[in-house]
Enzyme design. Structure first.
Site: not given
Ligand code: NVA
Ligand code: CP
Length: 310
Positions: A109, A136, A139, A225, A265, A293
């Protein structure tokens, strides 16, 4: 320089997998989920190690990968930028060489997609995108599996995306091309889809709507989101103002198909991108979505490491 094995399968963006590969993973997910719930041990990855690298916060992604790898008989190691050399400027290419000699599969990540692409280009083992600024993919694997569980095949269906054209939105758009469904997107002015950033083949699988109600009209799934994704916190105040009319509320769910699902998500901000009575209401499948997930990523790791099983 040693050449890196070219047959390694990575999952860096959704369209790295074909419809046929994805359908295999969805079929395996169903079986793996059912066996796990029946307390039937399944340890095909015993003695294998997953390394998880986090440069941003996570609850679901960390838990689902760590628990999932253990449930498949392997082990998982968590690294973050704060207490590894990753935060002290070691080149990502060097990190990839070393980490991939000590592990069997890596999940990352991070911020720019370029970082994970460079890691993968220097990795001896499969690399999975656990979220970047652009995508992502894990997801949307879980989201589509959840849709299939509740409503059957997604082919030909309409998904309404309300809000920011972020990493999750871009991944929905890629998924629509691979699996042949439609996305109706509504973003505030200035936050529109960037097709190049989303790495789309064309414009055939999505439509843009100025009015979020029109995007939601007749949709089989309504999803949204956060208005401010990780890494964009400096824009938060401005975004709160710009996105104020893009909340998914019960009026919006009323114009969607009668049996429309709602997904998010997570983490969610009730009262911002979604009204509490929607995320906590009858259309919402967010808890199934979060749980899935775990199951889809087990099937994904099985596929990337062992190929087609079953
Ligand atoms: N769009 C959000 C998703 C978090 C799971 C982010 O990138 O923070
Ligand atoms: N939806 C998702 O990826 O959640 P986290 O940021 O908690 O991993």
């Amino acid at each position: 320089m040693a050449t890196i094995e070219s047959a390694i399968k990575h999952f860096l963006q959704f369209n790295d997998l074909s419809a046929e590969q994805l359908n295999h993973i969805f079929a395996r997910t169903k079986i793996i989920k059912r066996q796990f719930k029946a307390y039937q041990p399944y340890w095909p990855l015993s003695d294998r190690t997953l390394v998880m690298i986090f440069e941003k916060a996570s609850t679901r992604t960390r838990l689902s990968f760590e628990a999932g790898m253990q449930q498949l008989g392997g082990s998982a190691i968590y690294l973050n930028t704060r207490d590894s050399q990753l935060g002290r400027g070691e080149p990502v290419e060097d990190a990839a060489q070393v980490i991939s000699r000590m592990s069997d599969i890596v999940m990352i990540r991070t911020f720019e997609q370029d970082i994970i692409e460079r890691f993968a280009a220097n990795s001896r083992v499969p690399v999975i995108n656990g979220l970047t600024n652009e995508y992502h993919p894990c997801q949307i694997l879980a989201d589509i599996f959840t849709f299939i569980e509740h409503r059957g095949p997604i082919k030909g269906k309409t998904v309404a995306w309300i809000g920011d054209s972020n990493n999750v939105c871009n991944t929905w758009l890629q998924a629509a091309e691979v699996l042949d469904f439609n996305v109706h997107v509504s973003t505030p002015p200035g936050y529109e889809v960037e097709p190049e950033r989303a790495n789309l083949y064309g414009h055939a699988h999505y439509g843009e709507f100025a009015d979020p109600m029109e995007a939601a009209r007749g949709a089989h799934l309504v999803t949204t989101d956060v208005w401010t994704s990780m890494g964009f916190e400096a824009e938060n105040e401005e975004r709160l103002r710009d996105f104020a009319d893009w909340q998914v509320d019960s009026d919006m769910m009323k114009v969607a198909a009668k049996d429309a699902l709602f997904m998010h998500c997570l983490p969610a901000h009730r009262g911002e991108e979604v009204a509490a009575d929607v995320i906590d209401g009858a259309h919402s499948v967010v808890w199934d979505e979060a749980e899935n997930r775990l199951h889809v990523q087990k099937a994904l790791m099985e596929y990337l490491l062992l190929g087609k099983v079953g």
